[in-house]
Design a protein around this motif. Structure first.
Motif, mmCIF file in Angstrom:
data_model
loop_
_atom_site.group_PDB
_atom_site.id
_atom_site.type_symbol
_atom_site.label_atom_id
_atom_site.label_comp_id
_atom_site.label_asym_id
_atom_site.label_seq_id
_atom_site.Cartn_x
_atom_site.Cartn_y
_atom_site.Cartn_z
ATOM 1 N N PHE A 50 19.647 9.856 -12.685
ATOM 2 C CA PHE A 50 18.306 9.601 -12.683
ATOM 3 C C PHE A 50 18.181 8.289 -12.746
ATOM 4 C CE2 PHE A 50 14.623 8.316 -15.232
ATOM 5 C CZ PHE A 50 13.729 8.622 -14.175
ATOM 6 N N MET A 51 17.493 7.685 -11.610
ATOM 7 C CA MET A 51 17.300 6.201 -11.061
ATOM 8 C C MET A 51 15.795 6.077 -10.735
ATOM 9 S SD MET A 51 20.620 4.484 -9.490
ATOM 10 C CE MET A 51 21.271 5.920 -8.769
ATOM 11 N N THR A 52 15.097 5.042 -11.250
ATOM 12 C CA THR A 52 13.694 4.785 -10.765
ATOM 13 C C THR A 52 13.544 3.294 -10.807
ATOM 14 O OG1 THR A 52 11.354 4.903 -10.953
ATOM 15 C CG2 THR A 52 12.593 4.987 -13.106
ATOM 16 N N GLY A 53 12.990 2.894 -9.985
ATOM 17 C CA GLY A 53 12.564 1.268 -9.640
ATOM 18 C C GLY A 53 11.058 1.267 -9.121
ATOM 19 N N ALA A 54 10.143 1.687 -10.235
ATOM 20 C CA ALA A 54 8.735 1.644 -9.818
ATOM 21 C C ALA A 54 7.947 0.404 -9.867
ATOM 22 C CB ALA A 54 7.950 2.551 -11.040
ATOM 23 N N THR A 55 7.236 0.494 -8.794
ATOM 24 C CA THR A 55 6.626 -1.239 -8.614
ATOM 25 C C THR A 55 5.310 -0.819 -9.140
ATOM 26 O OG1 THR A 55 5.688 -0.282 -6.272
ATOM 27 C CG2 THR A 55 7.855 -1.637 -6.458
ATOM 28 N N MET A 56 4.741 -1.537 -10.045
ATOM 29 C CA MET A 56 3.631 -1.398 -10.572
ATOM 30 C C MET A 56 2.475 -2.340 -10.456
ATOM 31 S SD MET A 56 3.105 -0.937 -14.921
ATOM 32 C CE MET A 56 1.108 -0.929 -15.491
ATOM 33 N N ASP A 57 1.131 -1.837 -9.892
ATOM 34 C CA ASP A 57 0.217 -2.537 -9.773
ATOM 35 C C ASP A 57 -0.901 -2.253 -10.887
ATOM 36 O OD1 ASP A 57 -1.869 -4.412 -8.483
ATOM 37 O OD2 ASP A 57 -1.854 -3.157 -6.652
ATOM 38 N N ARG A 109 -3.576 -0.152 -11.054
ATOM 39 C CA ARG A 109 -3.997 0.899 -11.086
ATOM 40 C C ARG A 109 -3.011 2.258 -10.720
ATOM 41 N NH1 ARG A 109 -7.781 -2.442 -9.190
ATOM 42 N NH2 ARG A 109 -9.721 -2.440 -10.327
ATOM 43 N N GLU A 110 -2.232 1.591 -9.784
ATOM 44 C CA GLU A 110 -1.011 2.643 -9.577
ATOM 45 C C GLU A 110 0.147 2.246 -9.398
ATOM 46 O OE1 GLU A 110 -1.715 0.756 -6.583
ATOM 47 O OE2 GLU A 110 0.386 0.759 -6.163
ATOM 48 N N MET A 111 1.290 3.269 -9.726
ATOM 49 C CA MET A 111 2.620 2.802 -9.849
ATOM 50 C C MET A 111 3.167 3.594 -8.589
ATOM 51 S SD MET A 111 3.920 3.156 -13.799
ATOM 52 C CE MET A 111 5.356 2.863 -13.489
ATOM 53 N N LEU A 112 4.207 3.034 -7.537
ATOM 54 C CA LEU A 112 4.814 3.881 -6.787
ATOM 55 C C LEU A 112 6.145 4.057 -7.198
ATOM 56 C CD1 LEU A 112 3.612 1.775 -3.357
ATOM 57 C CD2 LEU A 112 2.533 3.852 -4.470
ATOM 58 N N ASN A 113 6.508 5.357 -7.749
ATOM 59 C CA ASN A 113 7.542 5.647 -8.774
ATOM 60 C C ASN A 113 8.708 5.953 -7.647
ATOM 61 O OD1 ASN A 113 9.074 5.950 -10.952
ATOM 62 N ND2 ASN A 113 7.837 7.797 -11.484
ATOM 63 N N VAL A 114 9.090 5.060 -7.098
ATOM 64 C CA VAL A 114 10.348 5.398 -5.902
ATOM 65 C C VAL A 114 11.582 5.428 -6.901
ATOM 66 C CG1 VAL A 114 9.173 4.168 -4.098
ATOM 67 C CG2 VAL A 114 10.679 2.950 -5.660
ATOM 68 N N MET A 115 12.253 6.698 -6.312
ATOM 69 C CA MET A 115 13.360 6.918 -7.235
ATOM 70 C C MET A 115 14.557 7.333 -6.116
ATOM 71 S SD MET A 115 11.953 9.765 -9.585
ATOM 72 C CE MET A 115 10.206 9.590 -10.425
#
Lengths: 85, 502
Positions: B409-416, B418-424
Motif C-alpha cells: 500500500f502506497m499513497t502520495g496524496a497531493t493536498m489542496d 478543499r480536495e486531495m488527489l489521493n494518487v496510489m
C-alpha cells in the motif's frame, strides 16, 4: 612525431556527450540512485535494444526522439569516457 | 503486409491502404508498423491485456497540415487515430490504446517553442515540446521563470500532461488551471483556437483564458473531441525566497490530525503549494531497497515498513511542502506553519532538498518503479475531500484491498484546501503473468469498493476508463457521447478515451 600525435590523441578528453545524455540519461545514470552508472564500452546493438525497448524502470526511447545514429553516437561516447561515478 | 487487420471493424486491405496513405503524408520513415518495432514502442506498464490495447501502427506528423491530412485519410478509411504528445503517461497507459488496432498519432515531431513572453510570463508550445526543452530555453535566455512539471518531468511535456489534467508541486501545480489557449484540429479538419485565439491580431491568447461565450478548453482535456496542436501555458516568476519542509507524524492514526491541520494553511495560502502526503512505504522507495527490508511473499508487513521508516527519521505519514515569496513573508509564514503542524503532533524538518518543489527537473522518483522489479505500474487515483476522517477512511479501504492482493500500500496524496488527489501507485512485477493478473484484480476491486463508498476519480488509465466513466454517472456519459457525435461523427479520434465512444 607520429608517436607524439598518438599520445596526444590517447590523452584527449572524450568529446562532449550527445544531447540525449543531459536531456534524459544522466538524470538516472550519473550521480543518481535510480539507475546504475554507465561504464562502457557497450555493444551499440545491445545498447540500442535496451534503449528502444526499455527495461524495468527505464522507459523505451522512441525513434522520433532518438535516432539509431544518435544511439550509436551515445555508445561511442560512453566507450570513450572515463569510468562513471 | 499483414494478412490480418488489427482493427475489428476494418479489413486488412483497407487498413494497409490507410497506412500507405499515412506514409505518403508524413514520409515512410515516420510510420511504424513492423510488429517488433511496435512492441518496443508500446511496452505496457499497466496490468491489462496486451493485445486488447495494442496500437496498430504509429504515425508521426510534423505540422498542423499533416495532422489535418491524416485525419482526412483516417475518416476515409475509418481507421482511428489516438493522439499522444511524448507518449509517456506512465502508469496510465503510456502508448497503449483503448481499442486494439487504433493507430497512434504521435506528435513528438511537432516540438517548436513558439513563444516565451518574459513580461507576461507565458509560453506557447507544440505538443512535442518537453519540459526539458523549455528548461533549456529558459536557462539559455537567463529568464527568472520556473516550470511546474509532474514526476517524469524531463521526459514528458506540458501539453500531454495538461490535457490529462496532471499536476506538479509548485504553486503552479494545477496544469490545466495554468494553461491558456489551445489550438485544436477537429475531426473534420477545422482548426479552432480557444479563448482569445479567434480574435484576429490578438496579443491576449496566452493572457486571458476565457474568451467570449462558452469556455471550451475543458472539453478537450481527458477527451477525444479533437487533436490539440498548440497550447499556451503560464510560467511562474521565480520567487525571491523559498523553503521546503518535511512534517512527519509517527502513527497511522495521525493522518486525521495531519490533514485537519494542513487544510486551513492551504485554504488561506500560507502553505504555497500542493504538498504531498506520503505514507511510509512510498517514502521508503526513495531511500531503501525493498529486498533489504523484506524477502517474503505478498505485501510488505506494516510493522517492517514502519520500523524501516522510523530508522531513517520518517513517519507513518510524511508531508512535503514549501513556502514561497518575499524573504520576510517566508520567515513569517514558516513560523506559523511550523507552529501549527507541531501543535498537531508533527516533527518538522526544515530545508529538505526536493527538486520538484523548486522547479528543478529530476527523475529521482523513478526509484518507485523498481521497488518490486519487473516494471509494472498502475495509478489508482481517487479524489478525496480535505477532511482528515475521509482521508483516513480512503486509506483504510485501499490498504486492506491492496494487501489482500499482495500489493504494497502506497499513497502520495497531493493536498489542496478543499480536495486531495489521493494518487496510489500499484507497483508490481509486469514480467510475472500471475502477479499482473492479480494487480488487475486489485484495481477492479478498488474501483468497486470506492464506487460503493461514493468516491470518484481524478484520472484513469487504459483498461479502466469505461469503469470510471460508469462510476461518474450515465448523464455525464450521455452528454459526452452527444458531444462526440457532434464533433467526431465517424469516431476517428481516440475511440474509448475516458469511456467516450459513439
Amino acid at each position: 612525431m607520429i608517436a607524439a600525435l598518438l599520445l596526444a590523441a590517447a590523452a584527449a578528453p572524450p568529446s562532449a556527450p550527445p544531447p540525449i545524455w543531459h536531456a534524459a540519461c544522466a538524470y538516472c545514470h550519473e550521480n543518481s540512485k535510480v539507475g546504475p552508472p554507465l561504464n562502457g564500452p557497450y555493444d551499440p546493438a545491445a545498447l540500442r535494444a535496451i534503449i528502444r525497448s526499455g527495461v524495468d524502470a527505464m522507459p523505451p526511447f522512441h525513434p522520433s526522439e532518438l535516432s539509431d545514429e544518435e544511439i550509436d553516437a551515445l555508445a561511442q561516447w560512453l566507450a570513450a569516457r572515463p569510468a562513471a561515478r | 503486409m499483414s494478412s490480418k487487420s488489427p482493427l475489428a471493424h476494418v479489413d486488412a486491405a483497407t487498413f494497409q491502404q490507410a497506412l500507405k496513405a499515412f506514409a505518403m503524408i508524413v514520409g515512410s520513415e515516420h510510420l511504424i508498423d513492423d510488429p517488433a518495432d511496435l512492441a518496443n514502442f508500446s511496452r505496457p506498464l499497466m496490468p491489462v491485456d496486451e493485445q486488447s490495447h495494442a496500437p496498430g501502427a504509429v504515425v508521426s506528423p510534423a505540422s498542423v497540415e499533416e495532422v489535418r491530412a491524416l485525419l482526412r485519410v483516417a475518416a476515409e478509411h475509418r481507421v482511428p487515430l489516438w493522439p499522444v504528445s511524448t507518449g509517456r503517461n506512465f502508469g496510465y497507459g503510456s502508448t497503449r490504446v483503448a481499442v486494439a488496432g487504433t493507430v497512434l498519432l504521435e506528435l513528438r515531431r511537432m516540438d517548436r517553442i513558439l513563444d516565451i513572453d518574459p513580461v507576461l510570463c507565458t509560453a506557447l508550445v507544440e505538443p512535442g515540446v518537453t519540459y526539458q526543452m523549455l528548461a533549456d530555453r529558459i536557462a539559455a535566455e537567463k529568464l527568472p521563470l520556473w516550470l511546474d512539471f509532474p514526476a517524469p518531468g524531463p521526459l514528458v511535456g506540458p501539453t500531454g500532461n495538461t490535457l490529462e489534467r496532471g499536476g506538479g508541486t509548485t504553486p503552479y501545480f494545477d496544469h490545466f488551471g495554468h494553461s491558456c489557449g489551445f489550438e485544436v484540429v477537429l475531426a473534420d479538419g477545422t482548426v479552432l483556437r480557444t479563448g482569445m485565439g479567434g480574435v484576429r491580431g490578438t496579443k491576449a491568447w496566452q493572457a486571458y483564458r476565457y474568451g467570449f461565450g462558452p469556455t471550451l478548453d475543458g472539453i478537450f482535456t481527458q477527451s477525444n473531441f479533437g487533436v490539440v496542436t498548440k497550447m499556451g501555458l503560464w510560467l511562474m516568476p521565480a520567487p525571491e525566497a523559498h523553503r521546503t519542509f518535511l512534517a512527519a507524524w509517527p502513527n497511522d492514526a495521525d493522518l486525521v490530525r495531519a490533514v485537519d491541520a494542513i487544510r486551513p494553511l492551504r485554504l488561506d495560502g500560507t502553505i504555497g503549494n500542493n504538498g504531498t502526503i506520503a505514507n511510509d512505504i512510498l517514502v521508503l522507495t526513495g531511500v531503501a531497497k525493498r529486498s533489504n527490508l523484506f524477502d517474503g511473499t505478498g505485501a510488505i508487513p506494516a510493522n517492517i515498513a514502519r520500523k524501516a521508516a522510523a530508522a531513517k527519521g520518517l513517519g507513518a505519514w510524511n508531508y512535503l511542502y514549501s513556502i514561497y515569496g518575499r524573504a520576510d513573508r517566508v520567515t513569517a509564514d514558516t513560523a506559523v506553519v511550523t507552529g501549527a503542524l507541531e501543535a498537531a503532533g508533527a516533527t518538522v524538518m526544515p530545508d529538505i532538498p526536493d527538486p520538484m518543489q523548486i522547479g528543478k527537473l529530476s527523475l529521482e522518483t523513478f526509484t518507485l518503479f523498481d521497488w518490486r522489479g519487473g516494471g509494472g505500474l498502475a495509478w489508482f487515483s481517487p479524489v478525496c475531500t480535505s477532511r482528515g476522517d475521509e482521508a483516513a477512511a480512503q486509506m483504510a479501504v485501499a490498504r486492506t484491498i491492496m494487501e489482500a492482493h499482495g500489493i504494497d500500500f502506497m499513497t502520495g496524496a497531493t493536498m489542496d484546501g478543499r480536495e486531495m488527489l489521493n494518487v496510489m501507485p500499484l507497483v508490481f512485477d509486469r514480467g510475472d503473468p500471475a502477479v499482473t493478473e492479480q494487480a488487475d484484480r486489485c484495481m477492479r476491486a478498488l474501483y468497486d469498493a470506492f464506487a460503493a463508498k461514493g468516491w470518484g476519480f481524478y484520472r484513469a488509465g487504459i483498461g479502466y476508463m469505461d469503469r470510471v466513466a460508469e462510476i461518474h454517472g450515465e448523464a455525464q456519459r450521455a452528454v459526452n457521447r452527444r458531444l462526440k457525435r457532434a464533433l467526431d461523427p465517424l469516431g476517428i479520434i481516440a475511440p474509448g478515451k475516458s469511456g467516450i465512444a459513439l
